[in-house]
Write a protein that holds these residues in place. Sequence first.
Motif, mmCIF file in Angstrom:
data_model
loop_
_atom_site.group_PDB
_atom_site.id
_atom_site.type_symbol
_atom_site.label_atom_id
_atom_site.label_comp_id
_atom_site.label_asym_id
_atom_site.label_seq_id
_atom_site.Cartn_x
_atom_site.Cartn_y
_atom_site.Cartn_z
ATOM 1 N N THR A 252 -13.759 5.009 45.515
ATOM 2 C CA THR A 252 -14.546 5.608 46.486
ATOM 3 C C THR A 252 -13.718 6.162 47.649
ATOM 4 O OG1 THR A 252 -16.570 4.066 46.197
ATOM 5 C CG2 THR A 252 -16.375 5.729 48.017
ATOM 6 N N THR A 260 -18.345 11.651 50.942
ATOM 7 C CA THR A 260 -18.095 10.712 50.113
ATOM 8 C C THR A 260 -18.256 11.005 48.600
ATOM 9 O OG1 THR A 260 -18.955 8.989 51.762
ATOM 10 C CG2 THR A 260 -18.839 8.192 49.528
ATOM 11 N N LYS A 262 -17.277 9.801 44.308
ATOM 12 C CA LYS A 262 -16.822 8.495 43.349
ATOM 13 C C LYS A 262 -15.703 9.258 42.427
ATOM 14 C CE LYS A 262 -19.431 5.097 44.710
ATOM 15 N NZ LYS A 262 -18.954 3.761 45.036
#
Length: 491
Positions: A252, A260, A262
């Motif tokens: 992350t 943010t 992934k």
Amino acid sequence: MNIIQRKTAIAALTAIIGGGALLPFHMTTASAAGTAPQSIAAAFNQQVDQAVQHLVKKGVLQGYEDGKLRAEKDVTNAELVKMIVLTLGSAPEASESGKWYTKYVEKAVANGLITDEESFQPNQLADRGEAAAMIAKALQRDVNSVRYWMDGIGISQTKLTRGETAQLLVLSEQAIRKETAQIQSIKALNAITFEVTFDAPLTLTDEETAVATANFAFDNGLKLNNQPRLKTGSIATYIVPVHTMKADTVYTLNYKGKQTFKVDSSQQKIKLNATRQVAMDTFEVDSFRADGVIDYGYLISAYAGGRGANAVVMGENNTLDGKAMQIISSLASRQAVLTPEGGEPITVNYVGFTQSTDGKQEPKFRLPAGMTLQPGVKYTVSSDWFTLDSGSFVAGTIEPLAIESVTQTDSATLNVTLKADPMDELFAYRSIQLKGSDGTTLTAQYKVQTRKGAVGVFELQNGGKLAAGVSYEVTPAGSWAAANSVSFTAN
């Protein structure tokens, strides 16, 4: 200009300007043979008009007395400077001079775009090379990128038209550095490298290692290994070196506390070729472009100016001449393991600034201080971030470099000349000691990447200064070199 470059330029300009739909594009037999189909030419002419109108709305371009914009007319130096200043900078203050261009030239001089105001010829037709240099300075990046954009637009001749300049500046406008730059995409290229594309280039401050490390907050203990580096030819795509990723991990990333993401880790190790001893305490590993491996030093904007013909612009999906390439990112602070046959593994450190020098890709690793390779012993090299086709060597006896002379450049800088050109970056992180006739002792360390042939630049450490009239005897710090009766008297 090739069809792919022109297609890319058309798409980029359309997206930037937000204009009407493109005319249809089809890869025909004629285009594959190198002749642009009429749809390409028509679409590209449309982009010229849209780029011109874009700058008209911004107040950058104005028509002539008859109201015509004359996109086909060559631009003068004065016109070019005005267009660059207004598009890539800020409006200048009014000038006391009665000449319309003076305030723009003064602004360009103040911003370092023009270095010699006295030799500036406002009414002379603008030159492609000078235009590229000014735009690069305005954007705080390399000239190679601007030249690449020029090629994509089709500016191959010496002079530039108003329409071509408008197209170039509309593209360049997207390369203005912004504090508010946001990540558009991120992907892992290999176990030590991410590629991150922003909507605009980062400010120089945000590119600094300490700031970038704070801004790129990964979980699972992953951190940046060095600063992000802007790719040559891109608008805002960066090579981001990180510590070795953990296998089968989804990281992350929190960027500046605002975005943010992934991202999957990569288990792909860098495929290196062979290893060999280069000194009694140092060995190297190598790789080659022909094998599909390239060091990032040859493809980043920050280094493009100093790499000459070795500098490249990567194609789509990191290809070079149509071949997919593995990218070696920064090796700063990286380590490897050296295991002597029948002995215990030794952790060795990368020797800074040796990963891509003299057109070679041969990063070097050095044993801990006081340790040397033992002649006749077979050593095997391994790492968690690279593999080797040929990973072993048998150590031999290598004579130290021979210092022939030392001369003073200034009170804190010396030129150290070897008896023979080492043909490689073997000076790296080496030092010499100077014992003065006045009883003082000074230490000078090699200034990385300054070697020219057999000569390397060494700088005095800890604020040391040479004293005029004092004679200094030179000895190597350690056994990396030999110096028989080498001395000089400081000026």
